[in-house]
Design an enzyme around this catalytic site. Structure first.
Site, PDB file in Angstrom:
ATOM      1  N   HIS A 144       0.730  -1.133   0.022  1.00  9.92           N
ATOM      2  CA  HIS A 144       0.018   0.026   0.064  1.00  9.92           C
ATOM      3  C   HIS A 144       0.875   1.268  -0.227  1.00  9.92           C
ATOM      4  CE1 HIS A 144      -3.012   2.789   1.026  1.00  9.92           C
ATOM      5  NE2 HIS A 144      -2.579   3.223   1.856  1.00  9.92           N
ATOM      6  N   HIS A 149       1.033   4.652  -2.644  1.00  6.46           N
ATOM      7  CA  HIS A 149       1.441   6.069  -2.397  1.00  6.46           C
ATOM      8  C   HIS A 149       2.672   6.724  -2.913  1.00  6.46           C
ATOM      9  CE1 HIS A 149      -1.231   7.357   1.013  1.00  6.46           C
ATOM     10  NE2 HIS A 149      -1.181   6.128   1.365  1.00  6.46           N
ATOM     11  N   GLU A 205      -5.899   9.276  -0.305  1.00  3.43           N
ATOM     12  CA  GLU A 205      -6.301   7.796  -0.107  1.00  3.43           C
ATOM     13  C   GLU A 205      -7.164   7.413  -1.256  1.00  3.43           C
ATOM     14  OE1 GLU A 205      -4.729   5.714   1.654  1.00  3.43           O
ATOM     15  OE2 GLU A 205      -3.787   7.086   3.086  1.00  3.43           O
ATOM     16  N   SER A 226      -3.806   0.612  -4.714  1.00  3.83           N
ATOM     17  CA  SER A 226      -3.134  -0.627  -4.253  1.00  3.83           C
ATOM     18  C   SER A 226      -4.016  -1.724  -3.764  1.00  3.83           C
ATOM     19  CB  SER A 226      -2.467  -0.201  -2.830  1.00  3.83           C
ATOM     20  OG  SER A 226      -3.249   0.277  -1.964  1.00  3.83           O
TER      21      SER A 226
END
Ligand SMILES: [Fe+2]
Length: 312
Positions: A144, A149, A205, A226
């Site tokens: 993730h 990111h 996010e 992700s």
């Protein structure tokens, strides 16, 4: 896979699997938040989890990811076959935007997390999910954080928006500092943080962006990028409501983390995102974040205290 005289030596390595990593447990017990990435502790199963996660995302990224994200994945030269070393990631990322991934042992209290962004540091989880449960993600992992990111952090406009967000956290601390009544201080801090957490959730996010040709949308939020299942769902499913970002809505909108998001917001560009962070900060100064609607996320005492202590 490391072998000696034909024997697999990685099978005895304890591994760095999410929730089952003795190294992480020890670091937490000793109160060490910032740690080194003990690369030799990843076992064969950990590398296999990375390989499978990375392999199946390839096509979906091509179809649904923002072009700047795709460029970021290339820039970072991530190895599809092994868990990345943070020092390698930083070698490619730092020259582009100054951002660096910094290994942490677990949850970073809200203020510390936001302030890290201001300093262009990204607290990064180093454990990886169980290879047998690729879709089940009880907490962030290195896939993730690094594959979701960090490719975005190679883009200067996106990186600037993150830094601006970190600066807004500083502004929050200055505001909190001026409140003398302790109960009122906790109440307003909680409301401001809720607004910030909702903004972060619906942009960094789970954000969507208008596609460059104006047709449809692409994902730039790490939670989408992700997740093999949710990335496609977020763009294709008729069950998802997608609206141009409206700040007054975002800061008052609750969210739940245990299912696919039914509501997502679209920005036009990263310059637009940067501008929105600026407005969020202005509203904070004007007191417009002091009474946001109750509901999720519920904030821990540790998070609220992290802001109040920073103001002391
Ligand atoms: Fe995240």
């Amino acid at each position: 896979m490391a072998t000696t005289l034909g024997q697999d030596t990685t099978q005895d390595i304890p591994g760095l699997t999410t929730t089952r990593a003795p190294f992480i447990e020890a670091a937490r017990e000793h109160g060490q938040l910032y740690i080194e990435q003990p690369y030799e502790l990843y076992n064969a199963e950990n590398h296999e989890a990375w390989r499978q996660l990375f392999a199946r995302m390839g096509d979906r990224w091509q179809r649904y990811a923002n072009p700047r994200f795709l460029q970021g994945v290339e820039t970072l030269c991530l190895d599809p076959g092994a868990v990345p070393r943070l020092e390698d990631v930083n070698k490619f990322m730092a020259p582009r935007t100054g951002f660096k991934a910094k290994a942490v042992s677990g949850y970073v209290p809200a203020y510390l997390f936001f302030d890290s962004l201001r300093k262009r540091e990204f607290p990064t989880t180093i454990t990886i999910r169980d290879a047998g449960r690729l879709d089940y993600l009880p907490e962030p992992d290195i896939f993730h954080d690094i594959a979701g990111h960090v490719p975005m952090h190679t883009d200067p406009a996106f990186a600037d928006a993150l830094v601006r967000f970190g600066e807004a956290a500083q502004t929050a601390v200055h505001i909190v500092k001026r409140i003398k009544n302790p109960d009122e201080q906790v109440r307003r801090t909680t409301s401001i943080m809720k607004a910030m957490a909702r903004f972060f959730w619906f942009t960094v996010e789970f954000g969507l962006m208008r596609a460059p040709d104006g047709k449809g949308v692409k994902a730039y939020g790490s939670g989408l990028l992700s997740s093999y299942g949710e990335l496609q769902h977020s763009i294709e499913s008729p069950l998802v409501q997608r609206y141009p970002i409206q700040l007054e809505w975002v800061i008052n909108q609750y969210f739940e983390i245990d299912h696919y998001q039914p509501l997502l917001f679209i920005v036009e560009s990263f310059e637009h995102l940067f501008e929105q962070v600026g407005i969020l900060e202005d509203w904070m100064k004007q007191g417009k974040l002091d009474n946001v609607s109750p509901g999720e996320p519920s904030l821990s005492e540790v998070d609220v205290r992290s802001f109040i202590e920073a103001s002391a």
